[in-house]
Design a protein around this motif. Structure first.
Motif, PDB file in Angstrom:
ATOM      1  N   ILE A 148      -0.721  16.635 104.685  1.00 43.97           N
ATOM      2  CA  ILE A 148       0.166  16.139 103.623  1.00 43.97           C
ATOM      3  C   ILE A 148      -0.574  16.091 102.288  1.00 43.97           C
ATOM      4  O   ILE A 148      -0.056  16.548 101.265  1.00 43.97           O
ATOM      5  N   THR A 149      -1.788  15.575 102.285  1.00 42.94           N
ATOM      6  CA  THR A 149      -2.561  15.484 101.036  1.00 42.94           C
ATOM      7  C   THR A 149      -2.847  16.863 100.471  1.00 42.94           C
ATOM      8  O   THR A 149      -2.617  17.110  99.283  1.00 42.94           O
ATOM      9  N   TYR A 150      -3.331  17.771 101.299  1.00 42.04           N
ATOM     10  CA  TYR A 150      -3.638  19.129 100.844  1.00 42.04           C
ATOM     11  C   TYR A 150      -2.381  19.819 100.321  1.00 42.04           C
ATOM     12  O   TYR A 150      -2.389  20.423  99.250  1.00 42.04           O
ATOM     13  N   GLY A 151      -1.286  19.719 101.075  1.00 41.50           N
ATOM     14  CA  GLY A 151      -0.042  20.373 100.675  1.00 41.50           C
ATOM     15  C   GLY A 151       0.505  19.847  99.357  1.00 41.50           C
ATOM     16  O   GLY A 151       0.873  20.616  98.470  1.00 41.50           O
ATOM     17  N   VAL A 152       0.546  18.539  99.210  1.00 37.92           N
ATOM     18  CA  VAL A 152       1.105  17.938  97.993  1.00 37.92           C
ATOM     19  C   VAL A 152       0.236  18.250  96.773  1.00 37.92           C
ATOM     20  O   VAL A 152       0.748  18.631  95.714  1.00 37.92           O
ATOM     21  N   LEU A 153      -1.081  18.098  96.913  1.00 38.40           N
ATOM     22  CA  LEU A 153      -1.962  18.376  95.774  1.00 38.40           C
ATOM     23  C   LEU A 153      -1.929  19.843  95.369  1.00 38.40           C
ATOM     24  O   LEU A 153      -1.879  20.167  94.180  1.00 38.40           O
TER      25      LEU A 153
END
Length: 168
Positions: A148-153
């Motif tokens: 989620i963090t990688y995708g959103v950033l």
């Protein structure tokens, strides 16, 4: 400085524009190939360490650090020079570019998540005793947070790179 290194290392220097352009093409290809060979070397090192020695060796750690520094340097230069930026001529083209970016980010996130999951599991297998390797809940939580963090950033950064030329 790069000209001196090129002359010292390979014995050639770009005396005219054609030679400089050809050297640039050769070095660009070599840089991309070197980047991928470093990545393959890290994976081969990790696999061989896990299968043969059952712990990560210092050579693999050094190769991993070199690869991370190389990738960070390349990504920093790409961002500084704005090479991710794409200019849209109208609203329809901007939507088309956003859809393409969405698919690119989705593919990148899936790929990064698979490699991260494999890396975490492999590191746990090599570094932890056998009884601690089966903590599936912790791995799932870690991977969900990473994904989620990688995708959103990544998605947020790439969407900001679409320049709406008609609004200037």
């Amino acid at each position: 400085m790069m000209e001196k290194l090129t002359r010292f290392t390979f014995g050639v220097n770009g005396q005219d524009e054609y030679q400089q352009a050809e050297l640039g093409k050769i070095f660009n290809q070599a840089a991309v190939l070197g980047y991928w060979l470093l990545n393959v070397g890290v994976y081969v090192g990790l696999i061989s360490d896990g299968l043969l020695v059952h712990h990560i060796t210092i050579a693999t750690i050094i190769l991993l650090i070199i690869t991370a520094i190389y990738a960070g340097f390349i990504n920093q230069k790409i961002r500084i020079n704005g090479l991710h930026q794409v200019e849209a001529a109208n609203e329809e083209e901007a939507r088309r570019l956003q859809r393409r970016i969405n698919w690119q980010v989705l593919f990148s996130t899936i790929t990064a998540s698979v490699w991260a999951f494999a890396g975490i599991e492999f590191a746990k297998y090599m570094l932890l005793p056998a009884r601690d390797n089966d903590d599936l809940h912790q791995t799932i939580v870690t991977m969900v947070v990473f994904t989620i963090t990688y995708g959103v950033l990544t998605w947020n950064y790439r969407r900001k790179q679409v320049i709406k030329a008609w609004q200037d």
